[in-house]
Design an enzyme around this catalytic site. Sequence first.
Site, PDB file in Angstrom:
ATOM      1  N   ILE A  12      -4.583  11.573   4.720  1.00  0.00           N
ATOM      2  CA  ILE A  12      -3.124  12.439   5.075  1.00  0.00           C
ATOM      3  C   ILE A  12      -3.504  13.690   3.653  1.00  0.00           C
ATOM      4  CG2 ILE A  12      -0.112  11.657   5.135  1.00  0.00           C
ATOM      5  CD1 ILE A  12      -1.146   8.867   5.416  1.00  0.00           C
ATOM      6  N   ASP A  31      -9.663  13.139  -6.777  1.00  0.00           N
ATOM      7  CA  ASP A  31     -10.585  11.933  -5.217  1.00  0.00           C
ATOM      8  C   ASP A  31     -11.065  11.701  -6.165  1.00  0.00           C
ATOM      9  OD1 ASP A  31     -10.911  10.452  -3.395  1.00  0.00           O
ATOM     10  OD2 ASP A  31      -9.341  11.739  -2.317  1.00  0.00           O
ATOM     11  N   GLY A  36     -12.442   8.611  -0.045  1.00  0.00           N
ATOM     12  CA  GLY A  36     -12.015  10.470   0.779  1.00  0.00           C
ATOM     13  C   GLY A  36     -13.370  10.535   0.995  1.00  0.00           C
ATOM     14  N   ILE A  52      -7.559   8.432 -10.983  1.00  0.00           N
ATOM     15  CA  ILE A  52      -6.334   8.809 -11.428  1.00  0.00           C
ATOM     16  C   ILE A  52      -5.780   8.158 -12.653  1.00  0.00           C
ATOM     17  CG2 ILE A  52      -5.429   9.689  -8.985  1.00  0.00           C
ATOM     18  CD1 ILE A  52      -3.573   6.851  -8.903  1.00  0.00           C
ATOM     19  N   ALA A  75      -4.805   5.929  -2.817  1.00  0.00           N
ATOM     20  CA  ALA A  75      -4.368   4.651  -3.071  1.00  0.00           C
ATOM     21  C   ALA A  75      -5.246   3.563  -1.919  1.00  0.00           C
ATOM     22  CB  ALA A  75      -2.680   4.177  -2.677  1.00  0.00           C
ATOM     23  N   TYR A 141      -0.346  -5.392  -0.493  1.00  0.00           N
ATOM     24  CA  TYR A 141      -0.831  -4.148  -0.131  1.00  0.00           C
ATOM     25  C   TYR A 141       1.314  -2.773  -0.328  1.00  0.00           C
ATOM     26  CZ  TYR A 141      -0.112   0.899   1.616  1.00  0.00           C
ATOM     27  OH  TYR A 141       1.116   2.112   2.500  1.00  0.00           O
ATOM     28  N   LYS A 145       3.156  -1.420  -3.604  1.00  0.00           N
ATOM     29  CA  LYS A 145       3.965   0.939  -3.206  1.00  0.00           C
ATOM     30  C   LYS A 145       5.122   0.028  -3.841  1.00  0.00           C
ATOM     31  CE  LYS A 145       1.062   2.977  -1.355  1.00  0.00           C
ATOM     32  NZ  LYS A 145       0.148   4.868  -1.753  1.00  0.00           N
TER      33      LYS A 145
END
Length: 327
Positions: A12, A31, A36, A52, A75, A141, A145
């Site tokens: 995304i 990243d 990724g 991050i 994430a 998970y 969040k």
Amino acid sequence: MSILVTGGAGYIGSATVELLCERGERVIVLDDLARGHRGAVPAEVPFYHGEIGDEDLVRRIVREHGVESCIHFAALAYVGESVEDPARYFRNNVAQGLRLLDALLAEGVKRMVFSSTCATYGEPVQVPIPEDHPQQPTNPYGWSKLMMEQIMRAYDRAYGFRFVALRYFNAAGATRRCGEVHEPETHLIPNVLAAAEGQLPYVAVYGNDYPTPDGTCIRDYIHVADLGEAHILALDYLRRGGASDAFNLGNGQGYSVLEVIETARRVTGKRIEVRFEGRRPGDPSRLVADATRARTVLGWRPRYGDLETIIRTAYEWKLAHPRGYDS
């Protein structure tokens, strides 16, 4: 001024980077490439390979590129894996996320669009699910969040850190240059298409005894380009001075696992074998969004509303990229 996109090499995130670049925004991608793909990021976009939670790196990126906002995708996002190894999810999604917030604040960046999830709701007591639905995740998970959402609310009250949390449902489909490639792949649509192309012998359907019409889980599928557009609209909302808030993103139409498979058969014209297996831990039976507020407040209008179109874009991308980003 520029936008830092964490996780911008992911599914995304890369689609959102594509849309931001088309809009003429200055984009910086951070990243760790754990899941990724470097090839998903346009060559002209400045790219940093790192975590991050590396506060020194984040602060340097902000200073060197004049970062004014952050869109935070980075994430871990596998429900089953989070049940098996919750510590990994809390370390990565929460502990590192907190260090990202602190690094941004230290450099005066107080604007974030946060990639959240419908998994924060848990097993729904109301369908379609509105934003004020109780948040009781059924897996680590979802909890990771939700914890980040709560942290950002506290940071907003204490430090004026404004955010939009986008709780989206099931991302699917592909854009012109970005598609879905995970290792391992646990998402339904790419696995169905892999079975259609003979890359998998069958599609595993986890559970056929849920309280749904055909016994399989029901999900609300949203095209990845529509998700990317929502992130841009949320950023515009914050730039205009909008208050911190959370919005659902979905089409408001649920499809069962078997309905997705049957639609893929029509799109591909291929025979797709199915094998039923036991339920996965932490999977709610039905998740469908009420996204009225995103439409009303953000002006979000999904362009790819029907499942057949979503699957067709994913299939066309797969045919054009048979080995994913290695093609």
